[in-house]
Design a protein around this motif. Sequence first.
Motif, mmCIF file in Angstrom:
data_model
loop_
_atom_site.group_PDB
_atom_site.id
_atom_site.type_symbol
_atom_site.label_atom_id
_atom_site.label_comp_id
_atom_site.label_asym_id
_atom_site.label_seq_id
_atom_site.Cartn_x
_atom_site.Cartn_y
_atom_site.Cartn_z
ATOM 1 N N UNK A 33 0.832 -1.208 0.000
ATOM 2 C CA UNK A 33 0.000 0.000 0.000
ATOM 3 C C UNK A 33 0.865 1.255 0.000
ATOM 4 N N UNK A 34 1.908 1.271 0.798
ATOM 5 C CA UNK A 34 2.761 2.455 0.887
ATOM 6 C C UNK A 34 3.458 2.760 -0.436
ATOM 7 N N UNK A 56 -5.573 9.747 5.773
ATOM 8 C CA UNK A 56 -4.647 10.702 6.397
ATOM 9 C C UNK A 56 -3.320 10.037 6.773
ATOM 10 N N UNK A 57 -2.312 10.877 6.936
ATOM 11 C CA UNK A 57 -0.972 10.383 7.273
ATOM 12 C C UNK A 57 -0.980 9.616 8.594
ATOM 13 N N UNK A 58 -1.797 10.042 9.563
ATOM 14 C CA UNK A 58 -1.808 9.345 10.850
ATOM 15 C C UNK A 58 -2.349 7.922 10.704
ATOM 16 N N UNK A 59 -3.200 7.700 9.699
ATOM 17 C CA UNK A 59 -3.692 6.335 9.452
ATOM 18 C C UNK A 59 -2.532 5.458 8.979
ATOM 19 N N UNK A 98 -6.170 2.480 13.537
ATOM 20 C CA UNK A 98 -6.752 2.083 12.252
ATOM 21 C C UNK A 98 -8.255 1.875 12.374
ATOM 22 N N UNK A 99 -8.660 1.218 13.437
ATOM 23 C CA UNK A 99 -10.085 0.917 13.607
ATOM 24 C C UNK A 99 -10.903 2.187 13.818
ATOM 25 N N UNK A 100 -10.348 3.144 14.531
ATOM 26 C CA UNK A 100 -11.051 4.420 14.717
ATOM 27 C C UNK A 100 -11.323 5.048 13.350
ATOM 28 N N UNK A 101 -10.311 5.044 12.507
ATOM 29 C CA UNK A 101 -10.498 5.618 11.176
ATOM 30 C C UNK A 101 -11.501 4.790 10.367
#
Length: 144
Positions: A33-34, A56-59, A98-101
């Motif tokens: 993915x990256x 987002x980058x934080x994800x 990850x789950x929050x997103x």
Amino acid sequence: MTISMNKPPIWFWIVSVLALIWNLMGVNQYLQQAYNTDSFKAMYTPDQLDQAAQQPAWYAASFAIAVFCGALGCIFLLLRKKWANIMFILSLIGIIGQMVYNLVLNDYIKDAGAFAISMQIVIPIVAVLLILLSKKAIAKTWIS
């Protein structure tokens, strides 16, 4: 003070190796993915790829922490080091990010298939089980 280490049972080694393979699959998925590889693009629809590109980058950071700390935790288990527990806790924190997103900030469930939804359940369960395994290994002095 010297801690006497007990020899772990065979199932400990089997579970540790299987967990390492599991986490290395996650590392592979992250790297695909990256780097937006052709094999990654082939797995998803154009809409899903667009959605992944907008994360987002934080994800991405949460994803990296989840998989790399998980893999390091397994390596530490195999080396019989109690740093495994800390790595598994950090991995779980990444998974929670990850789950929050995926579940709160995004319409992930709406577009996700059965496999993707099941992974949202299985991944945190495995992470918690690895934390418990490392705690048990510390308590039994299989790792130090």
